[in-house]
Structure formats: structure tokens, C-alpha cells
Design an enzyme around this catalytic site. Structure first.
Site, PDB file in Angstrom:
ATOM      1  N   LYS A  11       0.821  -1.217   0.000  1.00  0.00           N
ATOM      2  CA  LYS A  11       0.000   0.000   0.000  1.00  0.00           C
ATOM      3  C   LYS A  11       0.859   1.274   0.000  1.00  0.00           C
ATOM      4  O   LYS A  11       2.057   1.229   0.291  1.00  0.00           O
ATOM      5  CB  LYS A  11      -0.934  -0.024   1.204  1.00  0.00           C
ATOM      6  CG  LYS A  11      -1.947  -1.162   1.130  1.00  0.00           C
ATOM      7  CD  LYS A  11      -2.892  -1.131   2.328  1.00  0.00           C
ATOM      8  CE  LYS A  11      -3.933  -2.234   2.239  1.00  0.00           C
ATOM      9  NZ  LYS A  11      -4.886  -2.164   3.364  1.00  0.00           N
ATOM     10  N   TYR A  51     -12.470  -1.444  -4.173  1.00  0.00           N
ATOM     11  CA  TYR A  51     -13.029  -1.567  -2.823  1.00  0.00           C
ATOM     12  C   TYR A  51     -14.542  -1.400  -2.785  1.00  0.00           C
ATOM     13  O   TYR A  51     -15.116  -1.111  -1.743  1.00  0.00           O
ATOM     14  CB  TYR A  51     -12.357  -0.560  -1.879  1.00  0.00           C
ATOM     15  CG  TYR A  51     -10.934  -0.956  -1.546  1.00  0.00           C
ATOM     16  CD1 TYR A  51     -10.682  -2.016  -0.680  1.00  0.00           C
ATOM     17  CD2 TYR A  51      -9.856  -0.288  -2.109  1.00  0.00           C
ATOM     18  CE1 TYR A  51      -9.381  -2.388  -0.377  1.00  0.00           C
ATOM     19  CE2 TYR A  51      -8.550  -0.659  -1.806  1.00  0.00           C
ATOM     20  CZ  TYR A  51      -8.329  -1.710  -0.944  1.00  0.00           C
ATOM     21  OH  TYR A  51      -7.041  -2.084  -0.642  1.00  0.00           O
ATOM     22  N   ASN A 114      -2.079   0.095   6.853  1.00  0.00           N
ATOM     23  CA  ASN A 114      -1.557  -1.172   7.366  1.00  0.00           C
ATOM     24  C   ASN A 114      -0.642  -1.909   6.385  1.00  0.00           C
ATOM     25  O   ASN A 114      -0.551  -3.122   6.424  1.00  0.00           O
ATOM     26  CB  ASN A 114      -2.696  -2.053   7.864  1.00  0.00           C
ATOM     27  CG  ASN A 114      -3.717  -2.381   6.791  1.00  0.00           C
ATOM     28  OD1 ASN A 114      -3.459  -2.203   5.601  1.00  0.00           O
ATOM     29  ND2 ASN A 114      -4.863  -2.859   7.199  1.00  0.00           N
ATOM     30  N   HIS A 117      -2.141  -5.343   1.485  1.00  0.00           N
ATOM     31  CA  HIS A 117      -3.440  -5.986   1.284  1.00  0.00           C
ATOM     32  C   HIS A 117      -3.163  -7.444   0.983  1.00  0.00           C
ATOM     33  O   HIS A 117      -2.206  -7.768   0.288  1.00  0.00           O
ATOM     34  CB  HIS A 117      -4.168  -5.349   0.097  1.00  0.00           C
ATOM     35  CG  HIS A 117      -5.350  -6.138  -0.391  1.00  0.00           C
ATOM     36  ND1 HIS A 117      -6.594  -5.994   0.158  1.00  0.00           N
ATOM     37  CD2 HIS A 117      -5.450  -7.094  -1.344  1.00  0.00           C
ATOM     38  CE1 HIS A 117      -7.433  -6.824  -0.462  1.00  0.00           C
ATOM     39  NE2 HIS A 117      -6.754  -7.505  -1.379  1.00  0.00           N
ATOM     40  N   GLU A 128      -9.333 -10.128  -7.657  1.00  0.00           N
ATOM     41  CA  GLU A 128      -8.385  -9.036  -7.444  1.00  0.00           C
ATOM     42  C   GLU A 128      -7.188  -9.139  -8.383  1.00  0.00           C
ATOM     43  O   GLU A 128      -6.709  -8.116  -8.898  1.00  0.00           O
ATOM     44  CB  GLU A 128      -7.943  -9.027  -5.977  1.00  0.00           C
ATOM     45  CG  GLU A 128      -9.097  -8.662  -5.048  1.00  0.00           C
ATOM     46  CD  GLU A 128      -8.829  -8.897  -3.577  1.00  0.00           C
ATOM     47  OE1 GLU A 128      -9.702  -8.537  -2.769  1.00  0.00           O
ATOM     48  OE2 GLU A 128      -7.749  -9.430  -3.222  1.00  0.00           O
TER      49      GLU A 128
END
Length: 140
Positions: A11, A51, A114, A117, A128
Site C-alpha cells: 500500500k 473496494y 496497514n 493488502h 483481485e
């Protein structure tokens, strides 16, 4: 039956903080083979589409803004039991709750930023992966 592929994104926070190499090293050391990888940036529209499953959630707008603010590294990984093993490697969504040595414990800065993913199911891993890569970009 479990498939042997999963999808991940490093990310924007982890890219900004210079952790690409260290995260890839952890992934490879854990036995994952990278079968597709690219350095790219999600547009706001891309992040909204990726998302979409979360669009009714209160954090959706913040998530879209975060994921489109800077470059990411998208990758398809291969290993026996890939989805479950990768979820174990990355650790809990909240880095404060993540096990020692996991990617999120080492590199994440908060619940919302975080570091990585990881697909949560074989079905989502395929969806994905196909969102980010064409078939000719994934190598066996």
C-alpha cells in the site's frame, strides 16, 4: 479446494516509507513465488472499483483517498495454501494486534495504513488478480 495463488498490494504508506524491498524479501523468504508484479498507482475510480465491496462502510471514502494517494506494488503470489498462508504472514489488520514478525507488525503504522493488502478468499484472489493483471502478465 484451496488454490495456490493469492493477490497482494504493498500500500501507499509502505511504498512512501521505503519498505518495498523488505516486504518482498519477507514474501519470498516465506516461500511465495511472485508470478506477476507491477509498480503502479490507483486512480480514485480504480480504488472505488477495487473496494466497491466496502462502499456502504463508514471508512470507504478514507480508504479510497488513501489507496489512490500514491504508488502501490501489486503482485500475484503462488504457493500451496497461498491465501491462508499469506494472511498469516501479513498478520492482523490492526498492527497493534498483529503477531510478532508479521509484515503488518513490522511495517504498518495504523489500522487504516496497514502496509499490505492480502486476499481473504480464493475467489477474491482471482477477482483481485484479474483487476490488476491481464492473463498475459501472469507467469506460471
Amino acid at each position: 479446494m484451496a488454490t495456490n495463488r493469492t493477490f497482494t498490494m504493498i500500500k501507499p504508506d509502505a511504498v512512501e516509507n521505503g519498505h518495498i524491498g523488505a516486504i518482498i524479501e519477507k514474501i519470498q523468504t516465506a516461500g511465495f513465488k511472485i508470478v506477476a508484479m507491477k509498480y503502479t498507482q490507483l486512480s480514485e475510480a480504480d480504488a472505488k472499483a477495487f473496494y466497491e465491496v466496502h462502499k456502504e462502510r463508514p471508512f470507504y471514502g478514507e480508504l479510497v483517498a488513501f489507496m489512490s494517494r500514491g504508488p502501490i506494488v501489486a503482485a500475484v503470489l503462488e504457493k500451496d495454501n497461498a491465501v491462508e498462508d499469506f494472511r498469516t504472514l501479513i498478520g492482523a489488520t490492526n498492527p497493534e494486534e498483529a503477531a510478532e514478525g508479521t509484515i503488518r507488525k513490522l511495517f504498518a503504522t495504523s489500522l487504516s495504513e496497514n502496509a499490505v493488502h492480502g486476499s481473504d478468499s480464493d475467489e477474491n484472489a482471482a477477482i483481485e488478480s484479474n483487476f490488476h493483471f491481464s492473463g498475459r502478465e501472469i507467469y506460471a
